[in-house]
Design an enzyme around this catalytic site. Structure first.
Site, PDB file in Angstrom:
ATOM      1  N   GLU A  56       0.875  -1.163   0.000  1.00 26.13           N
ATOM      2  CA  GLU A  56       0.000   0.000   0.000  1.00 26.13           C
ATOM      3  C   GLU A  56       0.922   1.225   0.000  1.00 26.13           C
ATOM      4  O   GLU A  56       1.803   1.331   0.855  1.00 26.13           O
ATOM      5  CB  GLU A  56      -0.848  -0.025   1.276  1.00 26.13           C
ATOM      6  CG  GLU A  56      -1.919   1.030   1.270  1.00 26.13           C
ATOM      7  CD  GLU A  56      -2.797   0.980   2.528  1.00 26.13           C
ATOM      8  OE1 GLU A  56      -2.701  -0.011   3.277  1.00 26.13           O
ATOM      9  OE2 GLU A  56      -3.543   1.935   2.733  1.00 26.13           O
ATOM     10  N   ARG A 112       4.585 -12.611   9.958  1.00 26.24           N
ATOM     11  CA  ARG A 112       5.324 -11.403   9.596  1.00 26.24           C
ATOM     12  C   ARG A 112       6.618 -11.333  10.390  1.00 26.24           C
ATOM     13  O   ARG A 112       6.748 -11.937  11.445  1.00 26.24           O
ATOM     14  CB  ARG A 112       4.470 -10.165   9.807  1.00 26.24           C
ATOM     15  CG  ARG A 112       4.093  -9.903  11.262  1.00 26.24           C
ATOM     16  CD  ARG A 112       2.962  -8.894  11.372  1.00 26.24           C
ATOM     17  NE  ARG A 112       3.332  -7.607  10.824  1.00 26.24           N
ATOM     18  CZ  ARG A 112       2.663  -7.012   9.836  1.00 26.24           C
ATOM     19  NH1 ARG A 112       1.614  -7.592   9.299  1.00 26.24           N
ATOM     20  NH2 ARG A 112       3.029  -5.837   9.397  1.00 26.24           N
ATOM     21  N   LYS A 157       4.009   0.839   9.678  1.00 20.47           N
ATOM     22  CA  LYS A 157       4.239   2.053   8.894  1.00 20.47           C
ATOM     23  C   LYS A 157       3.678   3.285   9.590  1.00 20.47           C
ATOM     24  O   LYS A 157       4.230   4.368   9.488  1.00 20.47           O
ATOM     25  CB  LYS A 157       3.597   1.906   7.512  1.00 20.47           C
ATOM     26  CG  LYS A 157       4.501   1.197   6.530  1.00 20.47           C
ATOM     27  CD  LYS A 157       3.900   1.212   5.145  1.00 20.47           C
ATOM     28  CE  LYS A 157       2.887   0.100   4.999  1.00 20.47           C
ATOM     29  NZ  LYS A 157       2.357  -0.036   3.656  1.00 20.47           N
TER      30      LYS A 157
HETATM   31  P1  ATP Z   1       2.119  -2.034   8.114  1.00 21.74           P
HETATM   32  O1  ATP Z   1       1.318  -2.791   9.103  1.00 21.74           O
HETATM   33  O2  ATP Z   1       3.548  -1.848   8.476  1.00 21.74           O
HETATM   34  O3  ATP Z   1       1.480  -0.770   7.643  1.00 21.74           O
HETATM   35  P2  ATP Z   1       1.103  -3.430   5.866  1.00 21.74           P
HETATM   36  O4  ATP Z   1       0.941  -4.882   5.922  1.00 21.74           O
HETATM   37  O5  ATP Z   1      -0.121  -2.602   5.961  1.00 21.74           O
HETATM   38  O6  ATP Z   1       2.234  -3.006   6.870  1.00 21.74           O
HETATM   39  P3  ATP Z   1       1.503  -3.283   3.062  1.00 21.74           P
HETATM   40  O7  ATP Z   1       2.050  -2.178   2.264  1.00 21.74           O
HETATM   41  O8  ATP Z   1       0.076  -3.619   2.910  1.00 21.74           O
HETATM   42  O9  ATP Z   1       1.860  -2.985   4.569  1.00 21.74           O
HETATM   43  O10 ATP Z   1       2.387  -4.589   2.864  1.00 21.74           O
HETATM   44  C1  ATP Z   1       2.711  -5.135   1.608  1.00 21.74           C
HETATM   45  C2  ATP Z   1       3.038  -6.582   1.794  1.00 21.74           C
HETATM   46  O11 ATP Z   1       4.116  -6.738   2.699  1.00 21.74           O
HETATM   47  C3  ATP Z   1       1.861  -7.337   2.369  1.00 21.74           C
HETATM   48  O12 ATP Z   1       1.722  -8.537   1.638  1.00 21.74           O
HETATM   49  C4  ATP Z   1       2.240  -7.588   3.785  1.00 21.74           C
HETATM   50  O13 ATP Z   1       1.702  -8.779   4.234  1.00 21.74           O
HETATM   51  C5  ATP Z   1       3.763  -7.637   3.715  1.00 21.74           C
HETATM   52  N1  ATP Z   1       4.348  -7.219   4.996  1.00 21.74           N
HETATM   53  C6  ATP Z   1       4.143  -6.075   5.667  1.00 21.74           C
HETATM   54  N2  ATP Z   1       4.804  -6.057   6.841  1.00 21.74           N
HETATM   55  C7  ATP Z   1       5.475  -7.234   6.913  1.00 21.74           C
HETATM   56  C8  ATP Z   1       6.328  -7.840   7.889  1.00 21.74           C
HETATM   57  N3  ATP Z   1       6.643  -7.222   9.022  1.00 21.74           N
HETATM   58  N4  ATP Z   1       6.821  -9.069   7.618  1.00 21.74           N
HETATM   59  C9  ATP Z   1       6.518  -9.691   6.468  1.00 21.74           C
HETATM   60  N5  ATP Z   1       5.719  -9.189   5.527  1.00 21.74           N
HETATM   61  C10 ATP Z   1       5.182  -7.985   5.731  1.00 21.74           C
HETATM   62 MG    MG Z   2      -1.695  -3.539   4.348  1.00 19.86          MG
END
Ligand code: ATP
Ligand code: MG
Length: 563
Positions: free
Chosen positions: A42, A268, A278
């Site tokens: 995102e 994760r 984020k």
């Molecule tokens: P955050 O909670 O940090 O905002 P998010 O999951 O909302 O992270 P996205 O931009 O949606 O962030 O993530 C893109 C991809 O990266 C998704 O498939 C998500 O599952 C993966 N991802 C995000 N954070 C992690 C993590 N700590 N470990 C492994 N994969 C991750």
């Molecule tokens: Mg997300």
């Protein structure tokens, strides 16, 4: 083929993991005849090391099975998104060494199709427009122990739903007044299946579609359809989506996609002394606790790059931590171990004095300069050697001298002799102090011309070897030492972050140092070992020829022993 070469070649390919077992089975049973994954960030922040795990997994899995991996921006939430983030994400994925070729997509590319799909669901009687407020919807939803209550709008006719949904799109209603909901089961034990909202009204400008839309699809609805439209086979995501999988499958089934993708969840990445959300990282940036998203203390890819991490080290780390279903926090020292291992044989070992103390070698001829031979990397002779100027006045580390040393101190103290790395033995004869403060400002030493490095001198031995730079030749540099940004090993507390309480006040230490002259020509992002002090990287933002700036990537040693 040696093991090393095999490892090199497989760098971008994940080690076998449970996801690969699922894929193997799918391929063997003919469920899919290819592998197609996607990385779906995102664009609401910069990528971090957790994303690197996901990138390595998605692109690495595609590579392993000679399949494809798409980059897809999940831009269904217009409020938080920004072009800056999109550009940074593209840069970081490329820097890690992965290539989406011509397959960069945006969920917003599918807004029209997503709308059509919603119309299809309405026509099937599988979606309805609901006028409850957000608060009412929450109340009606029930709890884990209590079933939900059906919305009074649940049984609207298809015609009425079609009319209202069209008018929602046309902008006739205000934000929050109506939503489109999937009609599933208010008594489902899985709360995600209790008629989840799939469209909301939001009169918000979108960075790509402008003001074309005032309704936006929800993630749980848009994601499976985006996957299906891109012919994704395995939709890999983090564990918190496990309970959403029935909804993922429901959407694809009701829309009758042939050979739909399969969602697979993994744990994760969490790291000690690090926050990974984020939202929290954005707060650190916006409230200026750090110097931007690429502050070398940040766990972002851009921060790690600026700190001096390499794509190889990050990929090696992602491979070492593996992929599992079980949530665990990884020791940040494993990441540090990986960068040490990567730089060890590749980088020149230079002399830099971080906290300088002046030494005058009283019996060394004034005005004389000798160019001492120094191997660039003792463990890698292929890296050759260089010449380092030596003269009467040098700097050594303050820590390498003690006026009243404890027993096992083998470095410099009054009357003691040490080896100057790549030069001569010197003996401390006199300590010069500031008359007023008593602070040690200079040492007076003598050297023994017989002991020149490389001369084969065997007359006597000394126990300590210290590094130095020639005062007349050394270049003044700013050296930045880093420590964890957070004090707590398991930093996840909301409250503490809010007022910055748990930030480590010593996470950045700035030193006025002297480095050997060859380092003046270093280019941004170039990396070196500074002997005895660690690995350092030329800062990409603040470094200039007139004022070199070096970031410490990592110290030389850690107590951590990986299995
Ligand atoms: P955050 O909670 O940090 O905002 P998010 O999951 O909302 O992270 P996205 O931009 O949606 O962030 O993530 C893109 C991809 O990266 C998704 O498939 C998500 O599952 C993966 N991802 C995000 N954070 C992690 C993590 N700590 N470990 C492994 N994969 C991750
Ligand atoms: Mg997300």
């Amino acid at each position: 083929m040696t093991n090393n070469i095999a490892n090199e070649m497989n760098k971008d390919v994940q080690s076998a993991n449970f996801i690969h077992n699922i894929i193997d089975k799918d391929l063997a049973e003919g469920v899919y005849d290819n592998v197609h994954t996607r990385f779906p960030p995102e664009p609401n922040g910069y990528l971090h090391i957790g994303h690197a795990k996901s990138i390595c997994l998605n692109f690495g899995t595609a590579k392993k099975y000679k399949g494809l991996c798409n980059l897809r921006f999940d831009d269904t939430n217009p409020i938080k998104e920004d072009i800056e983030y999109i550009e940074s994400i593209k840069k970081d994925v490329k820097w890690l060494g992965f290539d989406w070729e011509d397959r960069m997509f945006y969920a917003s590319d599918y807004f029209e199709k997503l709308y059509d799909c919603a119309v299809q669901l309405i026509k099937k009687g599988k979606a309805y427009v609901c006028d409850l407020t957000a608060e009412e919807i929450r109340q009606y939803r029930g709890t884990l122990t209590e079933v939900g209550k059906e919305s009074p709008y649940r049984n609207r006719s298809v015609e009425e739903n079609l009319d209202l949904f069209t008018r929602m799109r046309n902008g006739e209603f205000n934000d929050g007044t109506r939503v489109l909901r999937a009609k599933i089961d208010m008594a489902s034990p899985n709360i995600n299946m209790r008629d989840p909202v799939i469209y909301r009204i939001s009169h918000t400008h979108h960075h790509r579609t402008g003001d074309e839309w005032c309704i936006y699809p929800m993630y749980d609805y848009a994601h499976p359809i985006s996957d299906a439209l891109e012919d994704i086979t395995h939709s890999i995501c983090t564990l918190e989506f496990e309970d959403h999988r029935p909804l993922y499958d429901w959407v694809l089934q009701e829309l009758e996609f042939e050979n739909p993708p399969k969602q697979i969840e993994f744990a994760r990445l969490d790291l000690t002394y690090t926050v990974m959300s984020k939202r929290k990282l954005r707060k650190l940036v916006e409230e200026k606790y750090v110097d931007g998203w690429d502050d070398p203390r940040m766990p972002t890819i851009s921060g790690l790059r600026r700190r001096g991490y390499t794509p190889e080290a990050i990929k090696d780390f992602c491979d070492k931590i593996g992929v599992a279903k079980r949530i665990s926090t990884v020791d940040i020292q494993l990441l540090e171990h990986c960068i040490r291992e990567d730089l060890k044989m590749k980088k020149a070992r230079m002399m830099a004095v971080l906290k300088p103390l002046k030494v005058v070698i009283t019996n060394y001829p004034e005005g004389q300069i000798e160019y001492m031979n120094a191997e660039n990397n003792q463990e890698n002779p292929e890296m050759g050697s260089r010449k380092i100027p030596f003269s009467r006045e040098i700097y050594i580390e303050q820590d390498d001298f003690m006026e009243n040393p404890p027993k096992k101190f083998f470095r410099l103290f009054p009357g003691n002799e040490v080896r100057l790395m790549n030069a001569y033995f010197v003996k401390c004869e006199e300590v010069v102090k500031d008359e007023k403060t008593g602070e040690i400002i200079e040492l007076r030493c003598t050297y023994d011309p017989e002991t020149k490095s490389g001369s084969g001198f065997t007359g006597r031995k000394v126990k300590g070897t210290i590094h130095w730079v020639s005062a007349a030749h050394a270049v003044k540099a700013e050296v930045r030492l880093y420590d964890h940004l957070f004090l707590e090993e398991n930093e996840d507390s909301e409250a503490t972050l809010m007022d910055g309480m748990n930030l480590n006040p010593k996470s950045l230490e700035v030193l006025e140092s002297y480095v050997e002259p060859a380092l003046a020509e270093a280019a941004a992002e170039e990396k070196f070992q500074f002997v005895r002090n660690g690995y350092f990287c030329v800062d990409s933002k603040d470094h200039t020829v007139d004022r070199p700036v070096f970031n410490r990537v990592v110290s030389l040693k850690s107590s951590y022993k990986p299995e």
